[in-house]
Design an enzyme around this catalytic site. Structure first.
Site, PDB file in Angstrom:
ATOM      1  N   ARG A  56       0.452  -0.937  -0.299  1.00 26.05           N
ATOM      2  CA  ARG A  56      -0.293  -0.011  -0.205  1.00 26.05           C
ATOM      3  C   ARG A  56       0.971   1.315  -0.102  1.00 26.05           C
ATOM      4  O   ARG A  56       1.977   1.348   1.053  1.00 26.05           O
ATOM      5  CB  ARG A  56      -1.192   0.002   1.628  1.00 26.05           C
ATOM      6  CG  ARG A  56      -1.476   1.620   1.129  1.00 26.05           C
ATOM      7  CD  ARG A  56      -2.292   1.416   2.322  1.00 26.05           C
ATOM      8  NE  ARG A  56      -2.060   1.837   3.765  1.00 26.05           N
ATOM      9  CZ  ARG A  56      -1.108   2.536   4.091  1.00 26.05           C
ATOM     10  NH1 ARG A  56      -1.465   4.138   3.005  1.00 26.05           N
ATOM     11  NH2 ARG A  56      -0.099   3.091   5.009  1.00 26.05           N
ATOM     12  N   THR A  57       0.361   2.110  -1.309  1.00 28.44           N
ATOM     13  CA  THR A  57       1.438   3.537  -0.596  1.00 28.44           C
ATOM     14  C   THR A  57      -0.110   4.483  -0.221  1.00 28.44           C
ATOM     15  O   THR A  57      -1.679   4.583  -1.001  1.00 28.44           O
ATOM     16  CB  THR A  57       2.048   3.894  -1.541  1.00 28.44           C
ATOM     17  OG1 THR A  57       1.279   4.103  -3.250  1.00 28.44           O
ATOM     18  CG2 THR A  57       3.397   3.175  -1.658  1.00 28.44           C
ATOM     19  N   SER A  58      -0.370   5.781  -0.070  1.00 26.37           N
ATOM     20  CA  SER A  58      -1.440   6.441   0.620  1.00 26.37           C
ATOM     21  C   SER A  58      -1.403   7.410  -0.603  1.00 26.37           C
ATOM     22  O   SER A  58      -2.477   7.834  -0.677  1.00 26.37           O
ATOM     23  CB  SER A  58      -0.335   7.556   1.689  1.00 26.37           C
ATOM     24  OG  SER A  58      -0.060   6.844   2.836  1.00 26.37           O
ATOM     25  N   THR A  59      -0.474   7.248  -1.639  1.00 19.19           N
ATOM     26  CA  THR A  59      -1.064   8.548  -2.720  1.00 19.19           C
ATOM     27  C   THR A  59      -0.397   7.549  -3.810  1.00 19.19           C
ATOM     28  O   THR A  59       0.323   6.621  -4.526  1.00 19.19           O
ATOM     29  CB  THR A  59      -0.663   9.552  -3.182  1.00 19.19           C
ATOM     30  OG1 THR A  59       1.006   9.713  -3.402  1.00 19.19           O
ATOM     31  CG2 THR A  59      -1.136  10.953  -1.553  1.00 19.19           C
ATOM     32  N   GLN A 107       2.950   7.637  -5.260  1.00 20.71           N
ATOM     33  CA  GLN A 107       4.072   7.052  -4.913  1.00 20.71           C
ATOM     34  C   GLN A 107       4.314   5.805  -5.089  1.00 20.71           C
ATOM     35  O   GLN A 107       4.662   4.912  -4.984  1.00 20.71           O
ATOM     36  CB  GLN A 107       3.312   6.358  -3.182  1.00 20.71           C
ATOM     37  CG  GLN A 107       3.595   8.113  -2.354  1.00 20.71           C
ATOM     38  CD  GLN A 107       2.845   8.205  -0.716  1.00 20.71           C
ATOM     39  OE1 GLN A 107       2.536   7.266  -0.625  1.00 20.71           O
ATOM     40  NE2 GLN A 107       3.471   8.537   0.043  1.00 20.71           N
TER      41      GLN A 107
END
Length: 185
Positions: free
Chosen positions: A7-10, A13
């Protein structure tokens, strides 16, 4: 089965996201659940990964902050996995919950991570207060109030609040506030 979660937040990324997927693949993950969403948002792929795991499986993440948003959240994930007989591995910390030491380390590290986040948020609040006190932080300009005359003109033409909002690219609530300023506290 070894199950991975990345997972990345945005969306910007991308390099970090690709690195997680690459590392999880290299670790032998047979199935990788991946998403690009904020940790505070709905994380459907995390839920799907936990749901997918069966007794004897191991859920692997590259970093703790990719998995849980708080110690409480981490505890819930681990409790769910333990009830299903699923182990947890966090690669960069060398934590493996198949051992008592791994379980202890995970709880300690989760507490430290939450403390660090709370300290960062406190510093952020202090910085914003300091900027406000210095007159340097004024917040976002009220876009709808700048369009108040246009809103009133469109209302006079008989347009509904929803149509005005759509036409001007603002929310219906903003239209309502511009038309009824006396009701604001």
């Amino acid at each position: 089965m070894i199950v991975g979660y990345a997972r990345t937040s945005t969306l910007d990324q991308e390099a970090g996201f690709e690195a997680q997927v690459r590392d999880l693949t290299a670790l032998g993950c047979e199935r990788i659940f991946k998403e690009q969403v904020s940790s505070v948002g709905k994380r459907t792929e995390l839920d799907a990964a936990v749901d997918f795991c069966r007794e004897g499986d191991t859920l692997v993440v590259t970093k703790l902050d990719r998995l849980a948003r708080s110690v409480t959240h981490l505890g819930k994930i681990i409790e769910t996995l333990e009830a299903k007989g699923v182990a947890m591995r966090i690669v960069n910390l060398g934590v493996d919950t198949t051992t008592p030491t791994g379980k202890l380390m995970l709880n300690v590290l989760g507490g430290v991570a939450q403390f660090e986040r709370e300290m960062m948020l406190e510093r952020q609040r202090e910085g914003i207060k300091s900027a406000k006190d210095a007159g340097k932080y004024k917040g976002r300009k009220p876009t709808a109030q700048a369009k108040a005359d246009e809103i009133k003109a469109l209302k006079a033409e008989g347009l509904s609040m929803a149509k005005i909002a759509s036409k001007l690219g603002i929310g219906v609530g903003s239209v309502h506030r511009a038309l009824n300023p006396a009701k604001q506290a």
